[in-house]
Design a protein around this motif. Structure first.
Motif, PDB file in Angstrom:
ATOM      1  N   ASN A  71       0.797  -1.219   0.000  1.00  0.00           N
ATOM      2  CA  ASN A  71       0.000   0.000   0.000  1.00  0.00           C
ATOM      3  C   ASN A  71       0.834   1.276   0.000  1.00  0.00           C
ATOM      4  O   ASN A  71       0.278   2.373   0.008  1.00  0.00           O
ATOM      5  N   ALA A  72       2.143   1.142  -0.013  1.00  0.00           N
ATOM      6  CA  ALA A  72       3.001   2.320  -0.105  1.00  0.00           C
ATOM      7  C   ALA A  72       2.795   2.968  -1.470  1.00  0.00           C
ATOM      8  O   ALA A  72       2.577   2.293  -2.471  1.00  0.00           O
ATOM      9  N   VAL A  73       2.851   4.287  -1.506  1.00  0.00           N
ATOM     10  CA  VAL A  73       2.568   5.046  -2.722  1.00  0.00           C
ATOM     11  C   VAL A  73       3.876   5.540  -3.332  1.00  0.00           C
ATOM     12  O   VAL A  73       4.655   6.239  -2.673  1.00  0.00           O
ATOM     13  N   LYS A  74       4.098   5.176  -4.579  1.00  0.00           N
ATOM     14  CA  LYS A  74       5.308   5.590  -5.287  1.00  0.00           C
ATOM     15  C   LYS A  74       5.278   7.094  -5.508  1.00  0.00           C
ATOM     16  O   LYS A  74       4.276   7.642  -5.959  1.00  0.00           O
ATOM     17  N   GLU A  75       6.376   7.748  -5.170  1.00  0.00           N
ATOM     18  CA  GLU A  75       6.473   9.195  -5.303  1.00  0.00           C
ATOM     19  C   GLU A  75       7.149   9.562  -6.614  1.00  0.00           C
ATOM     20  O   GLU A  75       8.047   8.863  -7.078  1.00  0.00           O
ATOM     21  N   THR A  76       6.741  10.686  -7.175  1.00  0.00           N
ATOM     22  CA  THR A  76       7.288  11.129  -8.449  1.00  0.00           C
ATOM     23  C   THR A  76       8.059  12.434  -8.311  1.00  0.00           C
ATOM     24  O   THR A  76       8.230  13.155  -9.274  1.00  0.00           O
ATOM     25  N   VAL A  77       8.498  12.749  -7.105  1.00  0.00           N
ATOM     26  CA  VAL A  77       9.238  13.988  -6.878  1.00  0.00           C
ATOM     27  C   VAL A  77      10.666  13.659  -6.494  1.00  0.00           C
ATOM     28  O   VAL A  77      10.959  12.576  -5.987  1.00  0.00           O
ATOM     29  N   GLU A  78      11.564  14.613  -6.717  1.00  0.00           N
ATOM     30  CA  GLU A  78      12.937  14.460  -6.261  1.00  0.00           C
ATOM     31  C   GLU A  78      13.030  15.054  -4.866  1.00  0.00           C
ATOM     32  O   GLU A  78      12.499  16.128  -4.604  1.00  0.00           O
ATOM     33  N   THR A 112       8.526   6.786   5.081  1.00  0.00           N
ATOM     34  CA  THR A 112       9.045   6.636   3.723  1.00  0.00           C
ATOM     35  C   THR A 112       9.821   5.341   3.621  1.00  0.00           C
ATOM     36  O   THR A 112      10.570   4.973   4.529  1.00  0.00           O
ATOM     37  N   LEU A 113       9.645   4.654   2.497  1.00  0.00           N
ATOM     38  CA  LEU A 113      10.283   3.374   2.231  1.00  0.00           C
ATOM     39  C   LEU A 113      11.049   3.471   0.918  1.00  0.00           C
ATOM     40  O   LEU A 113      10.615   4.154  -0.001  1.00  0.00           O
ATOM     41  N   MET A 114      12.173   2.770   0.833  1.00  0.00           N
ATOM     42  CA  MET A 114      12.970   2.739  -0.390  1.00  0.00           C
ATOM     43  C   MET A 114      13.623   1.373  -0.527  1.00  0.00           C
ATOM     44  O   MET A 114      14.162   0.839   0.439  1.00  0.00           O
ATOM     45  N   LYS A 115      13.533   0.788  -1.724  1.00  0.00           N
ATOM     46  CA  LYS A 115      14.266  -0.445  -2.000  1.00  0.00           C
ATOM     47  C   LYS A 115      15.753  -0.111  -2.020  1.00  0.00           C
ATOM     48  O   LYS A 115      16.154   0.903  -2.584  1.00  0.00           O
ATOM     49  N   ILE A 116      16.557  -0.945  -1.405  1.00  0.00           N
ATOM     50  CA  ILE A 116      17.984  -0.664  -1.325  1.00  0.00           C
ATOM     51  C   ILE A 116      18.628  -0.600  -2.704  1.00  0.00           C
ATOM     52  O   ILE A 116      19.531   0.188  -2.927  1.00  0.00           O
ATOM     53  N   ASP A 117      18.131  -1.385  -3.648  1.00  0.00           N
ATOM     54  CA  ASP A 117      18.731  -1.387  -4.978  1.00  0.00           C
ATOM     55  C   ASP A 117      18.015  -0.452  -5.955  1.00  0.00           C
ATOM     56  O   ASP A 117      18.231  -0.519  -7.158  1.00  0.00           O
ATOM     57  N   ASP A 118      17.182   0.464  -5.432  1.00  0.00           N
ATOM     58  CA  ASP A 118      16.498   1.449  -6.270  1.00  0.00           C
ATOM     59  C   ASP A 118      16.454   2.780  -5.522  1.00  0.00           C
ATOM     60  O   ASP A 118      15.385   3.323  -5.234  1.00  0.00           O
ATOM     61  N   ILE A 119      17.638   3.310  -5.239  1.00  0.00           N
ATOM     62  CA  ILE A 119      17.762   4.479  -4.368  1.00  0.00           C
ATOM     63  C   ILE A 119      17.006   5.710  -4.853  1.00  0.00           C
ATOM     64  O   ILE A 119      16.449   6.414  -4.040  1.00  0.00           O
ATOM     65  N   PRO A 120      16.861   6.001  -6.118  1.00  0.00           N
ATOM     66  CA  PRO A 120      16.132   7.230  -6.436  1.00  0.00           C
ATOM     67  C   PRO A 120      14.621   7.150  -6.215  1.00  0.00           C
ATOM     68  O   PRO A 120      13.960   8.169  -6.152  1.00  0.00           O
ATOM     69  N   THR A 121      14.052   5.972  -6.060  1.00  0.00           N
ATOM     70  CA  THR A 121      12.600   5.837  -5.959  1.00  0.00           C
ATOM     71  C   THR A 121      12.190   5.660  -4.503  1.00  0.00           C
ATOM     72  O   THR A 121      12.708   4.790  -3.809  1.00  0.00           O
ATOM     73  N   ILE A 122      11.253   6.504  -4.066  1.00  0.00           N
ATOM     74  CA  ILE A 122      10.749   6.397  -2.695  1.00  0.00           C
ATOM     75  C   ILE A 122       9.251   6.114  -2.718  1.00  0.00           C
ATOM     76  O   ILE A 122       8.567   6.378  -3.698  1.00  0.00           O
ATOM     77  N   TYR A 123       8.769   5.563  -1.603  1.00  0.00           N
ATOM     78  CA  TYR A 123       7.359   5.219  -1.442  1.00  0.00           C
ATOM     79  C   TYR A 123       6.896   5.766  -0.103  1.00  0.00           C
ATOM     80  O   TYR A 123       7.570   5.577   0.915  1.00  0.00           O
ATOM     81  N   SER A 124       5.749   6.435  -0.097  1.00  0.00           N
ATOM     82  CA  SER A 124       5.234   6.952   1.167  1.00  0.00           C
ATOM     83  C   SER A 124       4.295   5.930   1.790  1.00  0.00           C
ATOM     84  O   SER A 124       3.598   5.193   1.107  1.00  0.00           O
ATOM     85  N   ILE A 125       4.318   5.913   3.107  1.00  0.00           N
ATOM     86  CA  ILE A 125       3.499   4.996   3.900  1.00  0.00           C
ATOM     87  C   ILE A 125       2.536   5.850   4.711  1.00  0.00           C
ATOM     88  O   ILE A 125       2.946   6.812   5.361  1.00  0.00           O
TER      89      ILE A 125
END
Length: 138
Positions: A71-78, A112-125
């Motif tokens: 249910n984490a939401v992928k963010e599209t901002v830097e 905020t959550l981030m896959k370790i191997d996908d550092i630029p992409t964050i997900y809000s919880i």
């Protein structure tokens, strides 16, 4: 100073959500059934600290973690990334592993959550799921 940076990060995420972030089901975050979740204090970006202070293997808790991630939401901002609070390592039934960084908000805040191997992409919880994480981690 860290608290100020975290609050700025939180406000940025809230602003991004208000502008219309996209949710994609997050199947890329959880590829298989989770069999174990291990949690450690983070030692920095790009790796999981293997000095775990909590390990969960019970079905109920694993389902909570899976729901939080799905249910984490992928963010599209830097955003400016500060060191994470925690690392999560999920082990799947096929014995593959996936590491995540977690910035844990306080009650009433998002995390905020981030896959370790996908550092630029964050997900809000969400705030509600942040409360569940707080209960499980602290």
């Amino acid at each position: 100073m860290k608290k100020i940076i975290f609050h700025i990060l939180s406000m940025t995420l809230i602003f991004a959500i208000l502008l219309g972030c996209q949710s994609n089901g997050n199947n890329e975050l959880v590829d298989a059934e989770v069999s174990k979740v291990s949690i450690s204090k983070s030692s920095g970006l790009g790796k999981v600290n293997s000095n775990f202070f909590t390990v969960y293997e019970d079905e109920e808790t694993l389902e909570i973690f899976k729901n939080i991630i799905l249910n984490a939401v992928k963010e599209t901002v830097e955003v400016y990334i500060v060191n994470p609070h925690f690392d999560l390592e999920l082990i799947f039934t096929d014995e593959t592993k996936q590491g995540y960084h977690l910035w844990l908000g306080e009650k009433g805040q998002e995390s905020t959550l981030m896959k370790i191997d996908d550092i630029p992409t964050i997900y809000s919880i969400s705030e509600e799921m942040t409360k569940q994480l707080i209960d499980l981690i602290q």
